[in-house]
Design a protein around this motif. Structure first.
Motif, short mmCIF file in Angstrom:
data_model
loop_
_atom_site.label_atom_id
_atom_site.label_comp_id
_atom_site.label_asym_id
_atom_site.label_seq_id
_atom_site.Cartn_x
_atom_site.Cartn_y
_atom_site.Cartn_z
N LEU A 178 44.50 32.29 34.83
CA LEU A 178 44.72 33.20 33.37
C LEU A 178 44.16 32.32 32.42
CD1 LEU A 178 48.17 35.17 34.00
CD2 LEU A 178 45.83 35.88 34.35
N ARG A 179 44.54 31.05 32.62
CA ARG A 179 44.16 30.27 31.27
C ARG A 179 42.59 29.90 31.45
NH1 ARG A 179 48.57 27.52 32.32
NH2 ARG A 179 47.76 25.66 32.87
N GLY A 180 42.11 29.99 32.64
CA GLY A 180 40.61 29.85 32.79
C GLY A 180 39.82 31.08 32.41
N LEU A 181 40.18 32.15 32.49
CA LEU A 181 39.69 33.26 32.39
C LEU A 181 39.50 33.28 30.69
CD1 LEU A 181 41.41 36.15 31.61
CD2 LEU A 181 41.72 35.74 34.04
N LEU A 182 40.66 33.09 29.85
CA LEU A 182 40.88 33.03 28.54
C LEU A 182 40.08 31.89 27.87
CD1 LEU A 182 44.81 33.83 28.62
CD2 LEU A 182 43.08 35.45 27.97
N ARG A 183 39.89 30.86 28.41
CA ARG A 183 39.34 29.97 27.72
C ARG A 183 37.67 30.14 28.05
NH1 ARG A 183 40.45 27.85 24.03
NH2 ARG A 183 41.85 29.67 24.01
N GLU A 184 37.50 30.77 29.15
CA GLU A 184 35.85 30.96 29.31
C GLU A 184 35.64 31.88 28.55
OE1 GLU A 184 33.22 32.16 33.27
OE2 GLU A 184 35.18 32.28 33.34
N ALA A 185 36.28 32.86 28.27
CA ALA A 185 35.92 34.02 27.23
C ALA A 185 35.55 33.74 25.75
CB ALA A 185 36.86 35.03 27.26
N THR A 186 36.11 32.45 25.32
CA THR A 186 35.68 31.93 23.94
C THR A 186 34.17 31.42 23.81
OG1 THR A 186 36.23 29.55 24.47
CG2 THR A 186 37.98 31.02 23.71
N PHE A 187 33.70 31.40 24.97
CA PHE A 187 32.09 30.95 25.28
C PHE A 187 31.82 29.59 24.44
CE2 PHE A 187 31.37 35.60 25.51
CZ PHE A 187 30.41 35.52 26.28
N TYR A 235 34.20 25.87 27.75
CA TYR A 235 33.93 25.79 28.99
C TYR A 235 34.77 24.53 29.97
CZ TYR A 235 30.80 29.62 28.53
OH TYR A 235 30.20 30.79 28.04
N ASP A 236 34.75 23.56 29.33
CA ASP A 236 35.34 22.37 30.08
C ASP A 236 36.85 22.62 30.39
OD1 ASP A 236 33.07 21.06 29.92
OD2 ASP A 236 33.70 19.82 28.06
N GLU A 237 37.55 23.42 29.54
CA GLU A 237 39.14 23.56 29.88
C GLU A 237 39.05 24.79 30.60
OE1 GLU A 237 41.37 24.69 26.39
OE2 GLU A 237 40.28 23.19 25.14
N ALA A 238 38.16 25.45 30.66
CA ALA A 238 38.05 26.76 31.87
C ALA A 238 37.94 25.99 33.20
CB ALA A 238 37.08 27.70 31.28
N ALA A 239 36.88 25.09 33.31
CA ALA A 239 36.62 24.49 34.35
C ALA A 239 37.84 23.58 34.85
CB ALA A 239 35.18 23.72 34.33
N ARG A 270 36.07 31.92 48.12
CA ARG A 270 34.87 31.56 47.69
C ARG A 270 34.60 32.07 46.35
NH1 ARG A 270 30.34 33.43 51.89
NH2 ARG A 270 29.02 32.57 50.15
N SER A 271 35.33 33.19 45.86
CA SER A 271 34.86 33.58 44.34
C SER A 271 35.63 32.82 43.30
CB SER A 271 35.65 35.03 44.45
OG SER A 271 37.18 35.07 44.80
N PHE A 272 36.78 31.98 43.69
CA PHE A 272 37.26 31.05 42.91
C PHE A 272 36.34 29.91 42.74
CE2 PHE A 272 41.72 32.85 44.30
CZ PHE A 272 41.49 33.81 43.54
N ALA A 273 35.72 29.54 44.01
CA ALA A 273 34.76 28.36 43.81
C ALA A 273 33.63 28.88 42.96
CB ALA A 273 34.30 28.05 45.15
N TRP A 274 33.27 30.01 42.88
CA TRP A 274 32.09 30.50 42.13
C TRP A 274 32.66 30.60 40.66
CZ3 TRP A 274 27.31 30.68 41.06
CH2 TRP A 274 27.03 31.81 40.09
N ASP A 275 33.91 30.79 40.19
CA ASP A 275 34.29 30.67 39.06
C ASP A 275 34.18 29.33 38.50
OD1 ASP A 275 35.08 33.41 38.80
OD2 ASP A 275 37.25 33.00 39.71
N ARG A 318 30.51 28.74 37.65
CA ARG A 318 30.00 29.35 36.66
C ARG A 318 30.51 28.59 35.38
NH1 ARG A 318 32.65 33.66 37.39
NH2 ARG A 318 34.18 32.98 35.95
N ALA A 319 31.79 28.33 35.15
CA ALA A 319 32.40 27.54 34.11
C ALA A 319 31.49 26.05 33.68
CB ALA A 319 33.88 27.22 34.19
#
Length: 332
Positions: free
Chosen positions: A67-76, A79-83, A97-102, A105-106
């Motif tokens: 949840l923190r990853g998707l919220l941090r990523e949405a700030t544009f 990305y380091d915090e999201a990753a 695999r989808s989490f590895a892709w997240d 992407r970050a």
């Protein structure tokens, strides 16, 4: 009062975060931080109780990090915090695999391309674990732990034999569905992935703590017996009173029952799917899957996707049908 099992106290914060995201989302990150703080506290207490060797098997869930990853990523820009958060998700659930892709992407891309937004489907799937009372004979490990508890409680001694005792056990409910198939405008996107295995948490924690559960039940029975004996010795009672106290002691011991309280409405798992969707109104459909085959009734909802923003859809599928209706997050 019922404090809740470890997995229930962790999930309380998860549901608070999800509920907040369906509204303004202003406190969702705080709830996710509380979730992981509670998980660390429980892990530390379990380490002290179980030891370093067994604690490696203790079940943890990465939903707070996700949840923190998707919220941090949405700030544009964070990305380091999201990753960093997605890395922790991949450590706990390395085979998805989808989490590895997240995470990829970050590290290398952006939240969403111009003219698109991100749709997150959160599904509460299946019926969660319940507790039932079972009769068990204490194991040698449980008796060893019980002896330490009794010694610390007072001048009590563990008898050479212990009759079977009532303890709680985890009971799972068979559910016909495994995941949810998500479609956007009648185009199949794919199945949801488990981000919080509630059933696995409950079973894993119970199996590790089983000797301590037995030990506490043994200790309670021994202390009750010893209390009656001490009372009789202190009062120097006549035979009739002594018999009455023995009967009272038997009745008191009979009140010793397994604590089977639990939150009966929990799902078996929390699942998620992320998809990037063009701006505009789209028809979203969810259908239960069993052995990768669609079953049951389809749940549909029209959703407005906004440029560069997250939109959340939440539904509860205890079996092959949706309970209530799909909830859609409110725009900020």
């Amino acid at each position: 009062s019922y404090a809740g099992e470890d997995y229930e106290r962790i999930l309380l914060r998860a549901f608070l975060a999800l509920s907040n995201m369906m509204h303004d989302g202003g406190d969702a990150e705080s709830y996710s931080l509380q979730l992981d703080e509670k998980q660390r506290d429980i892990y530390a207490a379990a380490t002290e109780r179980l030891g370093e060797e067994k604690i490696q098997q203790y079940p943890l869930v990465p939903v707070g990090y996700y949840l923190r990853g998707l919220l941090r990523e949405a700030t544009f820009h964070d990305y380091d915090e999201a990753a960093t958060n997605y890395e922790r998700v991949c450590e706990l659930y390395p085979d998805v695999r989808s989490f590895a892709w997240d995470l990829h992407r970050a590290r290398t891309s952006v939240h969403s391309q111009p003219g698109k937004g991100v749709l997150y489907i959160f599904a509460l799937v299946g019926r969660g674990p319940q507790k039932i009372a079972v009769s068990e004979r204490p194991t040698s490990d449980a008796l060893l732990i019980a002896d330490r508890i009794i010694s610390a409680a007072g001048p009590y001694k563990l008898p050479p034999t212990i009759a079977p005792i009532q303890v709680p056990a985890i009971q799972t409910t068979s559910t016909p569905i495994e995941r949810m198939l998500v479609s956007v405008d009648r185009n199949s996107i794919g199945p949801t992935e488990v981000i919080a295995d509630i059933e696995g948490m409950a079973i894993g924690a119970y199996q590790l703590d089983h000797p301590h559960i037995l030990a506490r039940a043994v200790a309670r029975r021994v202390v009750k017996k010893a209390t009656i004996v001490v009372a009789k010795d202190t009062m120097h009672t006549d035979p009739l009173v002594s018999l009455a106290m023995d009967a009272a002691g038997v009745a008191w011991e009979a009140t010793e029952a397994a604590d089977t309280r639990s939150w009966s409405l929990l799902p078996r798992s929390i699942q998620v799917l992320r998809v990037e969707v063009p701006v505009g109104t789209h028809l979203i459909a969810l259908r239960p899957l069993q052995n990768n085959r669609p079953i049951g009734a389809e749940a549909v909802q029209r959703v407005e996707i906004r440029n560069g923003s997250n939109t959340f859809v939440l539904g509860y599928f205890p079996d092959d049908r949706l309970v209530g209706k799909l909830s859609v997050s409110q725009p900020k």
